[in-house]
Design a protein around this motif. Structure first.
Motif, PDB file in Angstrom:
ATOM      1  N   LEU A 484       8.531   5.704   7.663  1.00  0.00           N
ATOM      2  CA  LEU A 484       8.122   7.056   7.259  1.00  0.00           C
ATOM      3  C   LEU A 484       8.871   7.486   6.004  1.00  0.00           C
ATOM      4  CD1 LEU A 484       8.031   8.868  10.708  1.00  0.00           C
ATOM      5  CD2 LEU A 484       6.151   7.839   9.468  1.00  0.00           C
ATOM      6  N   ARG A 485       8.140   7.944   5.000  1.00  0.00           N
ATOM      7  CA  ARG A 485       8.730   8.521   3.797  1.00  0.00           C
ATOM      8  C   ARG A 485       8.407  10.021   3.780  1.00  0.00           C
ATOM      9  NH1 ARG A 485       9.493   3.900   0.457  1.00  0.00           N
ATOM     10  NH2 ARG A 485       9.774   2.182   1.931  1.00  0.00           N
ATOM     11  N   GLU A 486       8.885  10.711   2.780  1.00  0.00           N
ATOM     12  CA  GLU A 486       8.721  12.159   2.769  1.00  0.00           C
ATOM     13  C   GLU A 486       7.252  12.574   2.682  1.00  0.00           C
ATOM     14  OE1 GLU A 486      10.058  15.940   3.236  1.00  0.00           O
ATOM     15  OE2 GLU A 486      11.171  14.068   3.393  1.00  0.00           O
ATOM     16  N   ASN A 487       6.481  11.930   1.788  1.00  0.00           N
ATOM     17  CA  ASN A 487       5.108  12.358   1.552  1.00  0.00           C
ATOM     18  C   ASN A 487       4.058  11.313   1.909  1.00  0.00           C
ATOM     19  OD1 ASN A 487       5.569  15.040   0.165  1.00  0.00           O
ATOM     20  ND2 ASN A 487       6.817  13.697  -1.105  1.00  0.00           N
ATOM     21  N   PHE A 488       4.483  10.162   2.357  1.00  0.00           N
ATOM     22  CA  PHE A 488       3.556   9.112   2.770  1.00  0.00           C
ATOM     23  C   PHE A 488       4.283   8.193   3.734  1.00  0.00           C
ATOM     24  CE2 PHE A 488       5.675   7.751  -1.067  1.00  0.00           C
ATOM     25  CZ  PHE A 488       6.059   6.438  -0.802  1.00  0.00           C
ATOM     26  N   SER A 489       3.574   7.221   4.292  1.00  0.00           N
ATOM     27  CA  SER A 489       4.164   6.328   5.285  1.00  0.00           C
ATOM     28  C   SER A 489       3.595   4.927   5.129  1.00  0.00           C
ATOM     29  CB  SER A 489       3.874   6.836   6.707  1.00  0.00           C
ATOM     30  OG  SER A 489       4.312   8.157   6.875  1.00  0.00           O
ATOM     31  N   PHE A 490       4.309   3.957   5.704  1.00  0.00           N
ATOM     32  CA  PHE A 490       3.804   2.595   5.846  1.00  0.00           C
ATOM     33  C   PHE A 490       3.846   2.227   7.323  1.00  0.00           C
ATOM     34  CE2 PHE A 490       5.657   2.713   1.560  1.00  0.00           C
ATOM     35  CZ  PHE A 490       4.571   2.279   0.817  1.00  0.00           C
ATOM     36  N   PHE A 491       2.878   1.458   7.785  1.00  0.00           N
ATOM     37  CA  PHE A 491       2.904   0.968   9.151  1.00  0.00           C
ATOM     38  C   PHE A 491       2.231  -0.390   9.207  1.00  0.00           C
ATOM     39  CE2 PHE A 491      -1.111   3.135   8.784  1.00  0.00           C
ATOM     40  CZ  PHE A 491      -2.001   2.454   9.609  1.00  0.00           C
ATOM     41  N   GLU A 492       2.558  -1.148  10.247  1.00  0.00           N
ATOM     42  CA  GLU A 492       2.019  -2.486  10.402  1.00  0.00           C
ATOM     43  C   GLU A 492       1.175  -2.572  11.670  1.00  0.00           C
ATOM     44  OE1 GLU A 492       5.201  -5.269  10.404  1.00  0.00           O
ATOM     45  OE2 GLU A 492       6.074  -4.511   8.537  1.00  0.00           O
ATOM     46  N   VAL A 493       0.098  -3.362  11.593  1.00  0.00           N
ATOM     47  CA  VAL A 493      -0.731  -3.638  12.759  1.00  0.00           C
ATOM     48  C   VAL A 493      -1.011  -5.139  12.804  1.00  0.00           C
ATOM     49  CG1 VAL A 493      -1.819  -1.368  12.748  1.00  0.00           C
ATOM     50  CG2 VAL A 493      -2.909  -3.251  11.527  1.00  0.00           C
ATOM     51  N   ASP A 494      -1.425  -5.603  13.977  1.00  0.00           N
ATOM     52  CA  ASP A 494      -1.811  -7.004  14.142  1.00  0.00           C
ATOM     53  C   ASP A 494      -2.818  -7.373  13.047  1.00  0.00           C
ATOM     54  OD1 ASP A 494      -3.111  -9.388  14.991  1.00  0.00           O
ATOM     55  OD2 ASP A 494      -2.444  -9.002  17.041  1.00  0.00           O
ATOM     56  N   GLU A 495      -2.542  -8.488  12.348  1.00  0.00           N
ATOM     57  CA  GLU A 495      -3.386  -8.854  11.207  1.00  0.00           C
ATOM     58  C   GLU A 495      -4.850  -9.090  11.594  1.00  0.00           C
ATOM     59  OE1 GLU A 495      -2.198 -13.617  11.242  1.00  0.00           O
ATOM     60  OE2 GLU A 495      -1.565 -12.340   9.579  1.00  0.00           O
ATOM     61  N   HIS A 496      -5.099  -9.463  12.862  1.00  0.00           N
ATOM     62  CA  HIS A 496      -6.475  -9.682  13.314  1.00  0.00           C
ATOM     63  C   HIS A 496      -7.230  -8.362  13.476  1.00  0.00           C
ATOM     64  CE1 HIS A 496      -5.533 -13.871  13.863  1.00  0.00           C
ATOM     65  NE2 HIS A 496      -4.547 -13.579  14.701  1.00  0.00           N
TER      66      HIS A 496
END
Length: 590
Positions: A484-496
């Protein structure tokens, strides 16, 4: 009752409360014998012939209120006609009013209900000689400051006042200046210091592995009897339900339960029909349960002081205890802050392997078999038939079958279970190398990394992001790291599942603002070099500008006409599909 010699807090406090005009501030951890420290002297000074409140005990929760009242009743066993009344919300106010009219000597109360009775003119505090504020820091944290001021304004000025607290925040100093006269400060141990009889252990795991880590810890301690602390009511209920489904003796305790339900759960916990009580901080305040072996923090609390109170549930009355924290890497700084406050280092735990857990459980079973009490008379008539039934088996075969009968399920589970990988704190933190470059937060193997145009400034936290994915995407999706960043986020999911997740989430909006989910590979803004600044422009992987109404660095986050607080993160979110996505869904359906 088993008391042989006074504990330090009792030895210090009792002489002052037996005197007059002696105000006391006692800084002591939970489980140090505080109830007897104030209970015995105030009972000694009660005039039983006068049926009006002469002692007032204020405490933050109904559980603590009931516990103190029960202890005072035990201490006053040989004082004829002495009446103690617990006054708290969640029970009939009419019955409390009737008891007050018949006359009581000691009132143990939560501030809100007592103030209600005062407003109804049904409780008279003019003869109160002793006022005790137990767990004063927690009462202030729960927002009772105004109620406490209104109550203390009604008690006589020439009374003793005793303030018990595990920590000494500024708010308590303000109360002492306003209502106490040259108070004697008694510190048991060092100020704000934790109990030395408690081991503090932390496990650093990925967010998705927290529940699996909890199960392994519970399995590694076969005779565990403890409390699992969660941050929200929703999380509390979810974790308790999962534990029950997986065969553990567990139940939940939180603010949404009725008083009858809370009493029922606590009764089961006290008689050890429940091994693991999953609770929020507020619900677990003042739970006076003996012999807890463990406290498990399913994530560290927001306030450092709350950790002190949590760990104080175990290691009581000179016994040893273990406080375990299941953390993710972003809580590393909080661990250091807690270490500074309690003046003690955490131990870094190694997650037990499946083999170690099965071995521990097996030897625990052997110990139980060895120590079991055999009722010879009751089973004597059945033994000949049992011997005939099992005579074809030798001793080794019988032992193997007994062990297998008990352990096949656990052995099968851990045989197929993946070992939990603990986080490499240095790598996950992205610490700077020799050239000052920050490591990129790359996706784990088997996962795809996405950019999301919502961040902390929008009130987004990991549990909300997981909830958002669950609401937008049908079916089960494995979620990996969340950044989590201040104004946006990154997240990961199963590549399939990556393409399906991206397509599904891009068809939704939040309060009229479209969700944007894009692959994060190669985006700028994931790291920064020496002296560099992140740029949050869309062309560089960020969301340009902050959301209107967001209060950066504060405790509230505005979203249109709604306000979300930290303790309300489990409330429903206004996710909804865009009109185009709804039309596409209808066409697909028909």
């Amino acid at each position: 009752m088993g008391y042989e010699s006074p504990m330090p807090v009792q030895e210090e406090v009792i002489p002052f409360l037996l005197g007059d005009d002696n105000d006391v501030i006692a800084l002591a951890q939970t489980g140090t014998g505080k109830t007897a420290a104030f209970g015995l002297p105030i009972l000694q000074k009660i005039d039983v012939a006068t049926y009006q409140p002469q002692a007032l005990v204020l405490c933050p929760t109904r559980e603590l209120c009931l516990q103190i009242a029960d202890d005072l009743n035990d201490y006053s066993k040989y004082i004829d006609n002495l009446k103690v009344l617990p006054v708290y919300g969640g029970s009939s106010i009419e019955s409390q009013i009737k008891t007050l009219k018949r006359g009581v000597h000691v009132v143990v109360a939560t501030p809100g209900r007592l103030l209600d009775l005062m407003n109804r003119k049904t409780v008279d505090l003019r003869l109160v000689k002793n006022v005790i504020m137990d767990e004063a820091d927690e009462m202030l944290n729960m927002g009772f400051t105004d109620s406490i001021n209104a109550i203390l304004a009604e008690v006589p000025e020439n009374r003793n006042m005793l303030l018990f607290s595990a920590t000494m925040p500024k708010e308590i100093a303000n109360i002492t200046k306003k209502y106490m006269k040259n108070p004697k400060e008694i510190v048991i141990g060092n100020k704000n210091e934790g109990n030395k009889n408690i081991r503090d252990i932390y496990y650093m795991v990925q967010a998705r592995d927290k529940y699996l880590a909890l199960k392994r810890i519970a399995d590694f301690y076969p005779n565990i009897y403890g409390i699992v602390f969660c941050r929200t009511r929703k999380e509390t209920q979810e974790i308790a339900d999962k534990l029950i489904q997986d065969g553990y003796n567990a139940d939940s305790l939180h603010g949404e339960l009725s008083q009858a339900q809370r009493d029922y759960v606590m009764q089961k916990f006290r008689v050890k029909n429940i091994q693991l009580l999953v609770a929020t901080d507020v619900a677990a305040r003042g739970l006076d349960v003996d012999d807890l072996t463990h406290v498990i923090n399913y994530g560290l609390p927001d306030e450092v002081e709350s950790y002190t109170h949590r760990r104080g549930r175990t290691g009581r009355a000179g016994k040893t205890g273990i406080s375990i924290s299941i953390c993710h890497v972003k809580e590393k700084g909080k661990i250091r802050e807690i270490e500074r406050i309690i003046n003690k280092k955490f131990e870094k735990g190694e997650m037990p392997t499946g083999h170690a857990i099965c071995e521990k459980q097996l030897f625990n079973l052997v110990d139980q078999i060895e120590k079991v009490k055999v009722n010879e008379e009751e089973i004597a008539s059945l033994m000949p038939q049992i011997f005939r039934k099992l005579e074809w088996l030798d001793k080794e075969d019988i032992i193997k079958r007994v062990v297998s009968l008990e352990f096949n399920r656990m052995i099968d589970y851990y045989k197929d279970a993946d070992e939990i990988q603990q986080v490499d704190e240095r790598a996950a933190r992205g610490e700077r190398g020799e050239r000052g470059e920050r490591r990129s937060f790359a996706a784990e193997e088997g996962y795809s990394r996405f950019f999301l145009n919502f961040g902390k400034a929008d009130g987004l936290y990991p549990n909300q992001l997981i909830e958002l994915v669950n609401k937008c995407v049908t079916g089960k999706v494995r979620i990996g790291k969340i950044d989590l960043r201040e104004n946006f986020s990154f997240f990961e999911v199963d590549e399939h599942e990556a393409q399906r997740v991206m397509d599904s989430m891009n068809g939704f909006e939040i309060d009229g603002r479209r969700i944007s989910v894009e692959p994060a590979q190669g985006k700028k803004g994931e790291g920064e070099g020496r002296g560099g600044k992140r740029s949050y422009g869309r062309s560089e992987g960020g969301y340009k500008g902050r959301r209107d109404g967001a209060k950066e660095g504060g405790r509230r986050y505005e979203r249109s006409d709604r306000t979300f607080r930290k303790d309300e993160r489990d409330s429903d979110r206004p996710w909804k599909r865009t009109p185009a996505a709804r039309d596409a869904r209808k066409k697909k359906r028909f």
